[in-house]
Design an enzyme around this catalytic site. Sequence first.
Site, PDB file in Angstrom:
ATOM      1  N   THR A  89       0.879  -1.162   0.161  1.00 61.49           N
ATOM      2  CA  THR A  89      -0.019  -0.067   0.081  1.00 61.49           C
ATOM      3  C   THR A  89       1.011   1.103   0.211  1.00 61.49           C
ATOM      4  O   THR A  89       0.330   2.243  -0.246  1.00 61.49           O
ATOM      5  CB  THR A  89      -0.998   0.271   1.179  1.00 61.49           C
ATOM      6  OG1 THR A  89      -0.224  -0.057   2.473  1.00 61.49           O
ATOM      7  CG2 THR A  89      -1.964  -1.066   1.151  1.00 61.49           C
ATOM      8  N   VAL A  97       7.190   0.097   2.294  1.00 56.84           N
ATOM      9  CA  VAL A  97       7.076   0.685   3.508  1.00 56.84           C
ATOM     10  C   VAL A  97       5.816   0.302   4.356  1.00 56.84           C
ATOM     11  O   VAL A  97       5.870   0.523   5.693  1.00 56.84           O
ATOM     12  CB  VAL A  97       7.424   2.217   3.618  1.00 56.84           C
ATOM     13  CG1 VAL A  97       8.837   2.488   3.078  1.00 56.84           C
ATOM     14  CG2 VAL A  97       6.295   3.052   2.871  1.00 56.84           C
ATOM     15  N   SER A  98       4.717   0.063   3.758  1.00 56.12           N
ATOM     16  CA  SER A  98       3.565  -0.336   4.469  1.00 56.12           C
ATOM     17  C   SER A  98       2.740  -1.124   3.552  1.00 56.12           C
ATOM     18  O   SER A  98       2.795  -1.051   2.363  1.00 56.12           O
ATOM     19  CB  SER A  98       2.806   1.005   4.817  1.00 56.12           C
ATOM     20  OG  SER A  98       1.577   0.516   5.533  1.00 56.12           O
ATOM     21  N   SER A  99       2.171  -2.087   4.249  1.00 58.50           N
ATOM     22  CA  SER A  99       1.059  -3.132   3.544  1.00 58.50           C
ATOM     23  C   SER A  99       0.253  -3.622   4.369  1.00 58.50           C
ATOM     24  O   SER A  99      -0.101  -3.138   5.500  1.00 58.50           O
ATOM     25  CB  SER A  99       1.937  -4.400   2.972  1.00 58.50           C
ATOM     26  OG  SER A  99       2.274  -4.926   4.230  1.00 58.50           O
TER      27      SER A  99
END
Length: 327
Positions: A89, A97-99
């Site tokens: 994401t 860095v984000s999921s």
Amino acid sequence: MSAHALDHDLDDLATLAQAALVHEIDRSGAWDADPVWREAFEAVPRHLFVPYYYVGVVGGFERVWGEDPDLQARERWIRGAYADAPLATRVRDGVLVSSSSQPSLMAKMLTELEVRDGDAVLEIGAGTGYNAALLAHRLGDDLVTTIDLDAEITESARRHLDAAGYHPIVVTGDGARGVPERAPFDRIIATCALTSIPHAWLAQCNPGARILAPFATGLIVLRVRDAGYAEGRFLHTPAYFVPLRGVTRPEQPEPQHLGALPRRARGHELFRFLLTLTADRLDPYEAYTLWERENQPVRERYGITVSGERAWAWLDDPEGPYAWPLP
């Protein structure tokens, strides 16, 4: 066909895709021990938390989003949002860095958290806000706090939560420090990988609290006795998460050279778990010798103890011969 009709078709597709995802998680057995979680996954629409995500392509990532002018692309976005798969994401300079985690793994973790009505829960790693929404659906907004270091992530999580009708407390800050102003907590769940157990978490827990966090390539469940002591074992489930970012987190060691070890060990998921858990404490050959001597131990044989300023990982027994200090 009118735009309104197209939106209606997408809504129908989302409803069907969400029902299929719930059925798939049901078959996986992830929430067998606490089927109430099924209601949360039926109620919270995941696509509202992933208005866009990235899929890997040759040379990088491709963005898939819900506002794409092409109808087929929007349908692909909906189907992907309800696939039982993790979604990238947030990508920065080509690095994830984000999921949003795999939903069946989220269901497993929430079930293993063993929440009870009235429990106050702290989530470390706000992500898209989807996990916080599931918790808020089960427990109510007032009992759920989620924290992330990245202001962009917390801002978008708030927007997603608001769109879905949930309003837990979303905090921007270092998750390793906890959220003392919202303590005490009965449960802490991390959605990012740890290399140590932050002492601040224990201090912010009620006696008997439960902490569940990704560690090495597994999931550790700790029972907190008091501000100075917690202990628990790993679940059998493999888990791979983006690392916890913050000033108190030591850097993950670089992978060690494994070329001298037998190929079957190098590629074995449980051996890689042992290597990650004991990084900088055992060299790869020592780890391999132990792994063979102990008949390739499964994750459930490992655990972690935090006692005062000391913390260590262990095999079979916290006071046994196989123990490795943690940072």
